[in-house]
Write an enzyme that holds these catalytic residues in place. Structure first.
Site, PDB file in Angstrom:
ATOM      1  N   ASP A   1      12.146 -18.897   4.250  1.00 36.49           N
ATOM      2  CA  ASP A   1      13.239 -18.192   3.587  1.00 36.49           C
ATOM      3  C   ASP A   1      14.053 -17.426   4.629  1.00 36.49           C
ATOM      4  O   ASP A   1      13.482 -16.797   5.530  1.00 36.49           O
ATOM      5  CB  ASP A   1      12.689 -17.208   2.558  1.00 36.49           C
ATOM      6  CG  ASP A   1      11.991 -17.910   1.407  1.00 36.49           C
ATOM      7  OD1 ASP A   1      11.924 -19.152   1.437  1.00 36.49           O
ATOM      8  OD2 ASP A   1      11.516 -17.211   0.490  1.00 36.49           O
TER       9      ASP A   1
ATOM     10  N   HIS B   1       5.808 -17.466   5.810  1.00 36.53           N
ATOM     11  CA  HIS B   1       5.674 -16.035   5.533  1.00 36.53           C
ATOM     12  C   HIS B   1       4.708 -15.853   4.373  1.00 36.53           C
ATOM     13  O   HIS B   1       4.333 -16.820   3.697  1.00 36.53           O
ATOM     14  CB  HIS B   1       7.028 -15.378   5.268  1.00 36.53           C
ATOM     15  CG  HIS B   1       7.758 -15.881   4.064  1.00 36.53           C
ATOM     16  ND1 HIS B   1       8.224 -17.170   3.951  1.00 36.53           N
ATOM     17  CD2 HIS B   1       8.128 -15.258   2.905  1.00 36.53           C
ATOM     18  CE1 HIS B   1       8.843 -17.321   2.797  1.00 36.53           C
ATOM     19  NE2 HIS B   1       8.787 -16.189   2.138  1.00 36.53           N
TER      20      HIS B   1
ATOM     21  N   HIS C   1       4.908 -14.225   1.447  1.00 29.49           N
ATOM     22  CA  HIS C   1       5.279 -14.076   0.042  1.00 29.49           C
ATOM     23  C   HIS C   1       4.460 -15.058  -0.791  1.00 29.49           C
ATOM     24  O   HIS C   1       4.168 -16.179  -0.347  1.00 29.49           O
ATOM     25  CB  HIS C   1       6.769 -14.357  -0.148  1.00 29.49           C
ATOM     26  CG  HIS C   1       7.636 -13.138   0.029  1.00 29.49           C
ATOM     27  ND1 HIS C   1       8.962 -13.212   0.374  1.00 29.49           N
ATOM     28  CD2 HIS C   1       7.359 -11.810  -0.111  1.00 29.49           C
ATOM     29  CE1 HIS C   1       9.473 -11.993   0.447  1.00 29.49           C
ATOM     30  NE2 HIS C   1       8.517 -11.124   0.152  1.00 29.49           N
TER      31      HIS C   1
ATOM     32  N   ASP D   1       4.986 -17.050  -3.256  1.00 32.20           N
ATOM     33  CA  ASP D   1       5.448 -18.394  -3.582  1.00 32.20           C
ATOM     34  C   ASP D   1       5.340 -19.351  -2.402  1.00 32.20           C
ATOM     35  O   ASP D   1       5.623 -20.542  -2.540  1.00 32.20           O
ATOM     36  CB  ASP D   1       6.882 -18.373  -4.121  1.00 32.20           C
ATOM     37  CG  ASP D   1       7.889 -17.756  -3.168  1.00 32.20           C
ATOM     38  OD1 ASP D   1       7.521 -16.815  -2.436  1.00 32.20           O
ATOM     39  OD2 ASP D   1       9.051 -18.210  -3.155  1.00 32.20           O
ATOM     40  N   HIS D   2       4.868 -18.838  -1.270  1.00 29.21           N
ATOM     41  CA  HIS D   2       4.667 -19.688  -0.097  1.00 29.21           C
ATOM     42  C   HIS D   2       3.211 -19.741   0.360  1.00 29.21           C
ATOM     43  O   HIS D   2       2.880 -20.563   1.216  1.00 29.21           O
ATOM     44  CB  HIS D   2       5.542 -19.197   1.068  1.00 29.21           C
ATOM     45  CG  HIS D   2       7.005 -19.366   0.812  1.00 29.21           C
ATOM     46  ND1 HIS D   2       7.754 -20.357   1.394  1.00 29.21           N
ATOM     47  CD2 HIS D   2       7.850 -18.671   0.013  1.00 29.21           C
ATOM     48  CE1 HIS D   2       9.010 -20.263   0.979  1.00 29.21           C
ATOM     49  NE2 HIS D   2       9.087 -19.246   0.133  1.00 29.21           N
TER      50      HIS D   2
ATOM     51  N   HIS E   1      14.253 -24.907  -1.744  1.00 27.16           N
ATOM     52  CA  HIS E   1      13.975 -23.550  -2.220  1.00 27.16           C
ATOM     53  C   HIS E   1      15.056 -23.075  -3.194  1.00 27.16           C
ATOM     54  O   HIS E   1      15.704 -22.057  -2.996  1.00 27.16           O
ATOM     55  CB  HIS E   1      13.880 -22.592  -1.019  1.00 27.16           C
ATOM     56  CG  HIS E   1      13.221 -21.277  -1.335  1.00 27.16           C
ATOM     57  ND1 HIS E   1      13.939 -20.154  -1.669  1.00 27.16           N
ATOM     58  CD2 HIS E   1      11.920 -20.901  -1.345  1.00 27.16           C
ATOM     59  CE1 HIS E   1      13.105 -19.152  -1.868  1.00 27.16           C
ATOM     60  NE2 HIS E   1      11.883 -19.574  -1.677  1.00 27.16           N
TER      61      HIS E   1
ATOM     62  N   HIS F   1      14.578 -12.567   7.111  1.00 25.79           N
ATOM     63  CA  HIS F   1      14.308 -12.595   5.675  1.00 25.79           C
ATOM     64  C   HIS F   1      13.995 -11.157   5.271  1.00 25.79           C
ATOM     65  O   HIS F   1      14.178 -10.228   6.058  1.00 25.79           O
ATOM     66  CB  HIS F   1      13.147 -13.556   5.402  1.00 25.79           C
ATOM     67  CG  HIS F   1      12.805 -13.728   3.949  1.00 25.79           C
ATOM     68  ND1 HIS F   1      13.753 -13.863   2.963  1.00 25.79           N
ATOM     69  CD2 HIS F   1      11.589 -13.790   3.310  1.00 25.79           C
ATOM     70  CE1 HIS F   1      13.156 -13.999   1.790  1.00 25.79           C
ATOM     71  NE2 HIS F   1      11.850 -13.955   1.971  1.00 25.79           N
TER      72      HIS F   1
END
Length: 393
Positions: A263, A66, A68, A70-71, A336, A193
């Site tokens: 996530d 995804h 976001h 942090d990914h 995670h 998510h």
């Protein structure tokens, strides 16, 4: 070669939203013999790669769960590093490096991700004036509510971007075999998510069954058939002898299955694809650890922490263990983690107690099978399926 000889996982980052001094943002490397596939690419992934035994030049595919930060914030640096990127001039037409054209037979680096991945890469390369020396391609997994065609951006393609696929879901709501090679396939499904998110299933194609030479060698000798026929039998093929006898090789067995989730507070949509996984990698962002974690709130309970995690789109170790049990996974890797959970449990006693507590919560829900808590730069092999192990292991 009819099966993989080596399958390895290296955790490059095991943190959730915020990194810490002991955990980097989300990323892991799957090594399939000589090739490397990255799953997620959080900020500073390129530094983690340099600290690991993963070879940058071996990276062939990158899968994004995804968008976001942090990914995905580390995707452009890794892309530039892998494809020999460099900063260009504002007027690229005057930069001689911009005129370099790779050979037609150079295979592009493949990127798979949800809607927006292609636009993110294209805009990021354009506005940083990044030059590349090798091509790349972005394939997007489109939901029914997404545009089914088009790039979803007016930005023109980077000179070394190759046309990618926009892959529609089937009626069953999954993306089967988005990649199919000689030895493995990759399928995907949405998982729940706070934003559109994907889980990936890497399936090794059926592997040769256990060979019993005593069943075949006497027949080959009796009819004068060359012993080279054994290699065909080992692959599961049939061999017709000079007297008309037909020898059938052992039936092929299912290969290894690795499930890598992004996530999620509920991965149910991927359950049918994930059944009987050799390895499940599942997030466990938050945990209730009274008496273990000194930061535990007195007013918290297991139920409160679970509801809080779900409200933010995340899972607890118990939720991860329950899903591992549901799909009959053999091994569960928790990943995670919140920044409050240190990742140096290999050298720090307090960190070890906390991670042991998290692991125990998952074990209680899983019921059977091995549970591991991910740690940055941890590396381990994915062995053969339990039923394929030689006796005595």
């Amino acid at each position: 070669m009819s099966s993989l000889t080596s399958v390895n996982i290296t955790i490059l980052g095991s943190a959730s939203a915020q990194p810490s001094s002991t955990r980097n943002h989300s990323a892991l490397a799957l090594r399939l013999d000589g090739d490397v596939w990255l799953f997620d690419c959080g900020e500073a992934t390129q530094h983690q790669i340099q600290k690991s035994s993963v070879k940058v030049g071996k990276i062939q595919k990158i899968f994004i769960t995804h968008t976001h930060g942090d990914h995905i914030f580390g995707l452009l640096p890794v892309l530039a590093m892998r494809l020999n990127g460099a900063g260009g001039m504002v007027d690229g037409a005057e930069d001689p490096r911009a005129q370099a054209v790779p050979a037609e037979d150079v295979q592009p680096l493949e990127i798979y991700g949800p809607l927006g991945t292609r636009a993110y890469v294209r805009h990021g390369l354009a506005y940083t004036h990044t030059l590349l020396s090798s091509p790349y391609v972005v394939h997007e997994l489109r939901l029914p509510t997404d545009p089914q065609d088009g790039d979803y951006t007016e930005m023109p393609p980077h000179p070394l971007e190759r046309p990618g696929r926009s892959i529609a879901q089937t009626e069953q709501g999954v993306w089967p075999e988005i990649y199919k090679g000689a030895l493995v396939t990759v399928s995907a499904a949405p998982i729940l998510h706070s934003v559109p998110c994907v889980g990936f299933v890497v399936n090794e194609l059926p592997v040769p069954g256990k060979m019993d030479p005593k069943k075949y060698i006497p027949e080959l000798k009796r009819t004068g058939t060359p012993m080279s026929a054994m290699s065909r039998l080992q692959k599961g093929e049939s061999v017709t002898l000079s007297d008309g006898t037909v020898l059938h090789g052992p039936p092929r067995k299912p290969g290894r299955k690795i499930v890598i989730l992004g996530d999620t507070y509920d991965p149910s949509p991927i359950a049918s694809l994930a059944e009987d996984a050799c390895l499940l990698i599942h997030e466990a962002t938050n945990a209730h650890l009274p008496g273990i974690d000194p930061n535990t709130k007195e007013t918290d309970t297991y139920e409160i922490v679970e509801e809080r995690a779900k409200s933010r789109g995340h899972s607890t170790p118990q939720m991860a263990g329950a899903f591992a049990k549901r799909i009959r996974a053999r091994k569960l890797v928790l990943n995670h983690f919140s920044a409050r959970y240190p990742g140096n449990d290999d050298v720090n006693e307090e960190a070890r107690r906390i991670m042991d507590g998290i692991r125990e919560l998952a074990v209680n829900s899983f019921g059977s099978g091995e549970v591991i808590c991910a740690r940055d730069l941890m590396s381990f092999d994915v062995g053969p399926r339990a039923e394929d192990r030689p006796s005595g292991e």
